[in-house]
Design an enzyme around this catalytic site. Sequence first.
Site, PDB file in Angstrom:
ATOM      1  N   SER A   1       0.829  -1.215   0.000  1.00 28.41           N
ATOM      2  CA  SER A   1       0.000   0.000   0.000  1.00 28.41           C
ATOM      3  C   SER A   1       0.850   1.245   0.000  1.00 28.41           C
ATOM      4  O   SER A   1       0.337   2.320  -0.238  1.00 28.41           O
ATOM      5  CB  SER A   1      -0.894   0.045   1.228  1.00 28.41           C
ATOM      6  OG  SER A   1      -0.814  -1.057   2.023  1.00 28.41           O
TER       7      SER A   1
ATOM      8  N   HIS B   1      -1.613  -2.560  -6.752  1.00 27.41           N
ATOM      9  CA  HIS B   1      -2.275  -2.269  -5.483  1.00 27.41           C
ATOM     10  C   HIS B   1      -3.792  -2.412  -5.608  1.00 27.41           C
ATOM     11  O   HIS B   1      -4.444  -1.618  -6.290  1.00 27.41           O
ATOM     12  CB  HIS B   1      -1.893  -0.838  -5.041  1.00 27.41           C
ATOM     13  CG  HIS B   1      -2.419  -0.469  -3.697  1.00 27.41           C
ATOM     14  ND1 HIS B   1      -2.709   0.817  -3.337  1.00 27.41           N
ATOM     15  CD2 HIS B   1      -2.734  -1.225  -2.620  1.00 27.41           C
ATOM     16  CE1 HIS B   1      -3.160   0.843  -2.098  1.00 27.41           C
ATOM     17  NE2 HIS B   1      -3.184  -0.397  -1.650  1.00 27.41           N
TER      18      HIS B   1
ATOM     19  N   GLU C   1      -4.314   0.195  -8.596  1.00 20.88           N
ATOM     20  CA  GLU C   1      -3.246   1.173  -8.863  1.00 20.88           C
ATOM     21  C   GLU C   1      -2.032   0.393  -9.355  1.00 20.88           C
ATOM     22  O   GLU C   1      -1.634  -0.576  -8.703  1.00 20.88           O
ATOM     23  CB  GLU C   1      -2.819   1.874  -7.562  1.00 20.88           C
ATOM     24  CG  GLU C   1      -3.604   3.098  -7.189  1.00 20.88           C
ATOM     25  CD  GLU C   1      -3.090   3.729  -5.882  1.00 20.88           C
ATOM     26  OE1 GLU C   1      -3.169   4.954  -5.779  1.00 20.88           O
ATOM     27  OE2 GLU C   1      -2.642   3.020  -4.961  1.00 20.88           O
TER      28      GLU C   1
HETATM   29  N1  3HC Z   1     -15.976  -9.245   0.480  1.00 17.06           N
HETATM   30  C1  3HC Z   1     -16.741  -9.393  -0.618  1.00 17.06           C
HETATM   31  N2  3HC Z   1     -17.907  -8.732  -0.787  1.00 17.06           N
HETATM   32  C2  3HC Z   1     -18.311  -7.927   0.186  1.00 17.06           C
HETATM   33  C3  3HC Z   1     -17.569  -7.733   1.366  1.00 17.06           C
HETATM   34  C4  3HC Z   1     -16.349  -8.435   1.495  1.00 17.06           C
HETATM   35  N3  3HC Z   1     -15.574  -8.284   2.570  1.00 17.06           N
HETATM   36  N4  3HC Z   1     -18.241  -6.866   2.147  1.00 17.06           N
HETATM   37  C5  3HC Z   1     -19.356  -6.540   1.493  1.00 17.06           C
HETATM   38  N5  3HC Z   1     -19.388  -7.158   0.312  1.00 17.06           N
HETATM   39  C6  3HC Z   1     -20.418  -7.040  -0.724  1.00 17.06           C
HETATM   40  C7  3HC Z   1     -21.780  -7.482  -0.212  1.00 17.06           C
HETATM   41  O1  3HC Z   1     -21.944  -8.880  -0.376  1.00 17.06           O
HETATM   42  C8  3HC Z   1     -22.715  -6.693  -1.083  1.00 17.06           C
HETATM   43  O2  3HC Z   1     -22.826  -7.308  -2.348  1.00 17.06           O
HETATM   44  P1  3HC Z   1     -24.203  -7.205  -3.189  1.00 17.06           P
HETATM   45  O3  3HC Z   1     -24.426  -5.747  -3.464  1.00 17.06           O
HETATM   46  O4  3HC Z   1     -23.879  -7.986  -4.415  1.00 17.06           O
HETATM   47  O5  3HC Z   1     -25.238  -7.800  -2.323  1.00 17.06           O
HETATM   48  C9  3HC Z   1     -21.964  -5.369  -1.319  1.00 17.06           C
HETATM   49  O6  3HC Z   1     -20.585  -5.651  -1.039  1.00 17.06           O
HETATM   50  C10 3HC Z   1     -22.485  -4.311  -0.404  1.00 17.06           C
HETATM   51  O7  3HC Z   1     -22.326  -4.805   0.917  1.00 17.06           O
HETATM   52  P2  3HC Z   1     -23.336  -4.527   2.106  1.00 17.06           P
HETATM   53  O8  3HC Z   1     -24.709  -4.241   1.559  1.00 17.06           O
HETATM   54  O9  3HC Z   1     -23.201  -5.583   3.118  1.00 17.06           O
HETATM   55  O10 3HC Z   1     -22.731  -3.265   2.842  1.00 17.06           O
HETATM   56  P3  3HC Z   1     -22.333  -1.876   2.279  1.00 17.06           P
HETATM   57  O11 3HC Z   1     -23.331  -1.374   1.295  1.00 17.06           O
HETATM   58  O12 3HC Z   1     -22.039  -1.093   3.491  1.00 17.06           O
HETATM   59  O13 3HC Z   1     -20.988  -2.132   1.489  1.00 17.06           O
HETATM   60  C11 3HC Z   1     -18.657  -2.068   1.416  1.00 17.06           C
HETATM   61  C12 3HC Z   1     -19.866  -2.682   2.100  1.00 17.06           C
HETATM   62  C13 3HC Z   1     -18.621  -2.513  -0.055  1.00 17.06           C
HETATM   63  C14 3HC Z   1     -17.442  -2.614   2.129  1.00 17.06           C
HETATM   64  C15 3HC Z   1     -18.780  -0.512   1.491  1.00 17.06           C
HETATM   65  O14 3HC Z   1     -19.049  -0.134   2.801  1.00 17.06           O
HETATM   66  C16 3HC Z   1     -17.555   0.209   1.019  1.00 17.06           C
HETATM   67  O15 3HC Z   1     -17.344   0.371  -0.169  1.00 17.06           O
HETATM   68  N6  3HC Z   1     -16.725   0.685   1.965  1.00 17.06           N
HETATM   69  C17 3HC Z   1     -15.488   1.393   1.666  1.00 17.06           C
HETATM   70  C18 3HC Z   1     -14.434   0.410   1.290  1.00 17.06           C
HETATM   71  C19 3HC Z   1     -13.145   1.092   0.972  1.00 17.06           C
HETATM   72  O16 3HC Z   1     -12.994   2.296   1.007  1.00 17.06           O
HETATM   73  N7  3HC Z   1     -12.148   0.276   0.656  1.00 17.06           N
HETATM   74  C20 3HC Z   1     -10.839   0.766   0.373  1.00 17.06           C
HETATM   75  C21 3HC Z   1     -10.040   0.702   1.614  1.00 17.06           C
HETATM   76  S1  3HC Z   1      -8.414   1.332   1.365  1.00 17.06           S
HETATM   77  C22 3HC Z   1      -7.573   0.029   0.781  1.00 17.06           C
HETATM   78  O17 3HC Z   1      -8.051  -1.074   0.632  1.00 17.06           O
HETATM   79  C23 3HC Z   1      -6.151   0.299   0.440  1.00 17.06           C
HETATM   80  C24 3HC Z   1      -5.206  -0.326   1.398  1.00 17.06           C
HETATM   81  O18 3HC Z   1      -3.914  -0.121   0.920  1.00 17.06           O
HETATM   82  C25 3HC Z   1      -5.296   0.232   2.798  1.00 17.06           C
END
Ligand code: 3HC
Length: 289
Positions: A117, A138, A150
């Site tokens: 990251s 990434h 990325e």
């Molecule tokens: N794995 C796979 N699918 C997942 C999941 C997981 N861990 N968590 C949720 N999902 C899926 C659900 O099954 C659902 O799918 P569907 O629409 O087909 O039914 C969909 O995602 C939406 O999930 P939920 O309805 O349960 O919940 P949310 O609407 O709150 O979505 C989320 C969950 C997709 C995680 C959303 O909250 C989100 O996008 N959060 C922000 C995530 C983010 O910013 N990630 C980047 C982090 S930074 C990073 O990774 C970089 C690193 O270097 C630090």
Amino acid sequence: MKIISVIGAGQMGAGIAQVSAAAGYDVLLSDINIEQANLGKQGIEKQLSRLISKEKMDAKTADDILGRIQCIGDYAPLSNADLVIEAATEREEIKRNIFDAVGKVIGKDAILASNTSSIPITRMAQAAPDPSRFIGVHFFNPVPIMGLIEIIRGLATSDETVTAITDYGKKLGKKLVFANDAPGFIVNRVLMPMINEACFALGEGVANIQDIDTACQLGLNHPMGPLTLADFVGLDTCLEITKILFHSTGDSKFRPAPILQKYVEAGWLGRKTKRGFYDYSGEVPVPTR
Ligand code: 3HC
């Protein structure tokens, strides 16, 4: 490319293995031992079962995806891999040891990529057998849902390596962005200061956990508030990236918030330890302050 090896079967590695297998690649999944790799594969199976129960995937497709993922207990089978993606803990020493060990077995045309990251690609390339075939790739958590990759080229990365990784990323159906090898690349350069600032705001008593998250989630239309997101990413990972931003730029605007450091010292790392800014031991996450 036909065979992809993913090293590290945690949240990110398992996600990368899943999307690679879903795109038709054969995947070799490894971790510190075969048991950990098997746990990663079980997690993938759970994700696929969820998709089946929501009628978003049929059982045959899920079986095919799982059938393409082979867990391995040592690096010997990597001699057949076209691409090796390291998705281990965000510690440079751990990653370097992996590159060193993998470098002894991979073929002369294989590409070695890191899902780091924020650790500089040019510097880590020194531990790879051939820096021209070393690149940053990434992914974002949760990998199957997030649409972005990325791509970060180091100083020595060849055009051929960039082209091969670009083809791979496109085959996964992700949108690709290209970043220079600068601290935090694009996303974490922007995201971590936001999370860190939310930690400062909490520590300084601006508001409680719930209100900071609600304010940012609804006020900025983000899917999660910054403290929820920090728990989701892992507070240790957030701290590690923030430290890298701070130390590599020397800019005090990136200094880690004391509360973030304290939580990590306490072992409260977020969802993975069932406690971070929220307590995850019950049905619904409960703010801890
Ligand atoms: N794995 C796979 N699918 C997942 C999941 C997981 N861990 N968590 C949720 N999902 C899926 C659900 O099954 C659902 O799918 P569907 O629409 O087909 O039914 C969909 O995602 C939406 O999930 P939920 O309805 O349960 O919940 P949310 O609407 O709150 O979505 C989320 C969950 C997709 C995680 C959303 O909250 C989100 O996008 N959060 C922000 C995530 C983010 O910013 N990630 C980047 C982090 S930074 C990073 O990774 C970089 C690193 O270097 C630090």
